[in-house]
Design a protein around this motif. Sequence first.
Motif, PDB file in Angstrom:
ATOM      1  N   ASP A   1       0.860  -1.183   0.000  1.00  9.40           N
ATOM      2  CA  ASP A   1       0.000   0.000   0.000  1.00  9.40           C
ATOM      3  C   ASP A   1       0.899   1.237   0.000  1.00  9.40           C
ATOM      4  O   ASP A   1       1.270   1.755   1.037  1.00  9.40           O
ATOM      5  N   LEU A   2       1.281   1.691  -1.202  1.00  8.44           N
ATOM      6  CA  LEU A   2       2.268   2.755  -1.344  1.00  8.44           C
ATOM      7  C   LEU A   2       1.674   4.125  -1.639  1.00  8.44           C
ATOM      8  O   LEU A   2       2.376   5.122  -1.592  1.00  8.44           O
ATOM      9  N   SER A   3       0.414   4.171  -2.023  1.00  6.33           N
ATOM     10  CA  SER A   3      -0.152   5.446  -2.465  1.00  6.33           C
ATOM     11  C   SER A   3      -1.612   5.538  -2.058  1.00  6.33           C
ATOM     12  O   SER A   3      -2.094   4.735  -1.283  1.00  6.33           O
ATOM     13  N   ASP A   4      -2.306   6.511  -2.633  1.00  6.48           N
ATOM     14  CA  ASP A   4      -3.672   6.794  -2.190  1.00  6.48           C
ATOM     15  C   ASP A   4      -4.748   5.885  -2.777  1.00  6.48           C
ATOM     16  O   ASP A   4      -5.857   5.849  -2.256  1.00  6.48           O
ATOM     17  N   GLU A   5      -4.456   5.181  -3.873  1.00  6.47           N
ATOM     18  CA  GLU A   5      -5.509   4.307  -4.399  1.00  6.47           C
ATOM     19  C   GLU A   5      -5.656   3.074  -3.501  1.00  6.47           C
ATOM     20  O   GLU A   5      -4.664   2.602  -2.935  1.00  6.47           O
ATOM     21  N   PRO A   6      -6.890   2.565  -3.369  1.00  5.48           N
ATOM     22  CA  PRO A   6      -7.099   1.347  -2.583  1.00  5.48           C
ATOM     23  C   PRO A   6      -6.299   0.182  -3.180  1.00  5.48           C
ATOM     24  O   PRO A   6      -6.056   0.133  -4.389  1.00  5.48           O
ATOM     25  N   LEU A   7      -5.894  -0.752  -2.365  1.00  2.34           N
ATOM     26  CA  LEU A   7      -5.036  -1.853  -2.776  1.00  2.34           C
ATOM     27  C   LEU A   7      -5.580  -2.624  -3.980  1.00  2.34           C
ATOM     28  O   LEU A   7      -4.819  -3.012  -4.862  1.00  2.34           O
ATOM     29  N   GLY A   8      -6.869  -2.835  -4.053  1.00  2.86           N
ATOM     30  CA  GLY A   8      -7.462  -3.592  -5.163  1.00  2.86           C
ATOM     31  C   GLY A   8      -7.802  -2.766  -6.393  1.00  2.86           C
ATOM     32  O   GLY A   8      -8.193  -3.306  -7.425  1.00  2.86           O
ATOM     33  N   GLU A   9      -7.644  -1.453  -6.302  1.00  2.00           N
ATOM     34  CA  GLU A   9      -8.038  -0.549  -7.386  1.00  2.00           C
ATOM     35  C   GLU A   9      -7.269  -0.771  -8.692  1.00  2.00           C
ATOM     36  O   GLU A   9      -7.876  -0.776  -9.766  1.00  2.00           O
ATOM     37  N   PRO A  10      -5.948  -0.944  -8.685  1.00  4.61           N
ATOM     38  CA  PRO A  10      -5.235  -1.128  -9.949  1.00  4.61           C
ATOM     39  C   PRO A  10      -5.753  -2.326 -10.758  1.00  4.61           C
ATOM     40  O   PRO A  10      -5.972  -2.214 -11.965  1.00  4.61           O
ATOM     41  N   LEU A  11      -5.959  -3.453 -10.113  1.00  3.68           N
ATOM     42  CA  LEU A  11      -6.450  -4.637 -10.814  1.00  3.68           C
ATOM     43  C   LEU A  11      -7.872  -4.415 -11.317  1.00  3.68           C
ATOM     44  O   LEU A  11      -8.193  -4.763 -12.461  1.00  3.68           O
ATOM     45  N   ARG A  12      -8.717  -3.822 -10.489  1.00  2.52           N
ATOM     46  CA  ARG A  12     -10.088  -3.542 -10.916  1.00  2.52           C
ATOM     47  C   ARG A  12     -10.095  -2.628 -12.145  1.00  2.52           C
ATOM     48  O   ARG A  12     -10.798  -2.884 -13.117  1.00  2.52           O
ATOM     49  N   LEU A  13      -9.270  -1.589 -12.106  1.00  2.00           N
ATOM     50  CA  LEU A  13      -9.217  -0.643 -13.225  1.00  2.00           C
ATOM     51  C   LEU A  13      -8.675  -1.266 -14.501  1.00  2.00           C
ATOM     52  O   LEU A  13      -9.218  -1.031 -15.579  1.00  2.00           O
ATOM     53  N   ILE A  14      -7.606  -2.052 -14.411  1.00  4.48           N
ATOM     54  CA  ILE A  14      -7.032  -2.633 -15.625  1.00  4.48           C
ATOM     55  C   ILE A  14      -8.016  -3.602 -16.268  1.00  4.48           C
ATOM     56  O   ILE A  14      -8.128  -3.670 -17.487  1.00  4.48           O
ATOM     57  N   LYS A  15      -8.756  -4.350 -15.453  1.00  2.09           N
ATOM     58  CA  LYS A  15      -9.780  -5.252 -16.000  1.00  2.09           C
ATOM     59  C   LYS A  15     -10.876  -4.461 -16.709  1.00  2.09           C
ATOM     60  O   LYS A  15     -11.301  -4.823 -17.811  1.00  2.09           O
ATOM     61  N   LYS A  16     -11.336  -3.387 -16.076  1.00  2.24           N
ATOM     62  CA  LYS A  16     -12.385  -2.553 -16.661  1.00  2.24           C
ATOM     63  C   LYS A  16     -11.907  -1.901 -17.963  1.00  2.24           C
ATOM     64  O   LYS A  16     -12.610  -1.915 -18.970  1.00  2.24           O
ATOM     65  N   LEU A  17     -10.706  -1.343 -17.932  1.00  3.15           N
ATOM     66  CA  LEU A  17     -10.156  -0.684 -19.120  1.00  3.15           C
ATOM     67  C   LEU A  17      -9.937  -1.679 -20.251  1.00  3.15           C
ATOM     68  O   LEU A  17     -10.217  -1.378 -21.416  1.00  3.15           O
ATOM     69  N   ALA A  18      -9.440  -2.857 -19.924  1.00  2.00           N
ATOM     70  CA  ALA A  18      -9.212  -3.886 -20.942  1.00  2.00           C
ATOM     71  C   ALA A  18     -10.530  -4.295 -21.592  1.00  2.00           C
ATOM     72  O   ALA A  18     -10.601  -4.484 -22.808  1.00  2.00           O
ATOM     73  N   LYS A  19     -11.572  -4.393 -20.780  1.00  2.00           N
ATOM     74  CA  LYS A  19     -12.895  -4.728 -21.322  1.00  2.00           C
ATOM     75  C   LYS A  19     -13.398  -3.607 -22.226  1.00  2.00           C
ATOM     76  O   LYS A  19     -13.882  -3.853 -23.327  1.00  2.00           O
ATOM     77  N   ASN A  20     -13.255  -2.365 -21.776  1.00  2.00           N
ATOM     78  CA  ASN A  20     -13.710  -1.219 -22.564  1.00  2.00           C
ATOM     79  C   ASN A  20     -12.951  -1.089 -23.881  1.00  2.00           C
ATOM     80  O   ASN A  20     -13.512  -0.633 -24.877  1.00  2.00           O
ATOM     81  N   GLU A  21     -11.680  -1.447 -23.878  1.00  2.00           N
ATOM     82  CA  GLU A  21     -10.840  -1.335 -25.081  1.00  2.00           C
ATOM     83  C   GLU A  21     -10.848  -2.618 -25.906  1.00  2.00           C
ATOM     84  O   GLU A  21     -10.125  -2.728 -26.887  1.00  2.00           O
ATOM     85  N   ASP A  22     -11.636  -3.592 -25.492  1.00  2.00           N
ATOM     86  CA  ASP A  22     -11.774  -4.874 -26.188  1.00  2.00           C
ATOM     87  C   ASP A  22     -10.436  -5.615 -26.303  1.00  2.00           C
ATOM     88  O   ASP A  22     -10.113  -6.178 -27.346  1.00  2.00           O
ATOM     89  N   VAL A  23      -9.651  -5.592 -25.224  1.00  2.00           N
ATOM     90  CA  VAL A  23      -8.397  -6.343 -25.189  1.00  2.00           C
ATOM     91  C   VAL A  23      -8.372  -7.309 -24.000  1.00  2.00           C
ATOM     92  O   VAL A  23      -7.304  -7.745 -23.571  1.00  2.00           O
ATOM     93  N   GLU A  24      -9.566  -7.649 -23.509  1.00  2.00           N
ATOM     94  CA  GLU A  24      -9.651  -8.575 -22.369  1.00  2.00           C
ATOM     95  C   GLU A  24      -8.899  -9.874 -22.621  1.00  2.00           C
ATOM     96  O   GLU A  24      -8.254 -10.404 -21.732  1.00  2.00           O
TER      97      GLU A  24
END
Length: 108
Positions: free
Chosen positions: A72-95
């Motif tokens: 936990d190095l910064s202000d985003e919640p610990l699970g936020e990076p993984l949640r975001l990359i999954k969401k972005l990958a889905k939105n960009e159709d690169v899942e």
Amino acid sequence: NSLSSGCRHITAMWVKQAAELFPKINYALLGIVAFAPEWFMGSNHMSPLDALKAFSDLKADKLVPMHYGTFDLSDEPLGEPLRLIKKLAKNEDVEGQLCLPKIGEAIH
């Protein structure tokens, strides 16, 4: 969150150079953690959006995000990076290109 200023400009430059030097990248291992707050952490860390952009620019076959869920190095919640990359990958159709191996799992 564009790769446009300071360190992001350098990151964009090395990504472009890497893509030119290595035109067939199988796996792009890119950090996706410690990006918030953007004004402070952005000069040294890639956000999930930055990593997805770098992955696209590298023209790699698979994106393997790394360093998430460890410290936990910064202000985003610990699970936020993984949640975001999954969401972005889905939105960009690169899942299908997102590779999320379990601890100890080999990737081929």
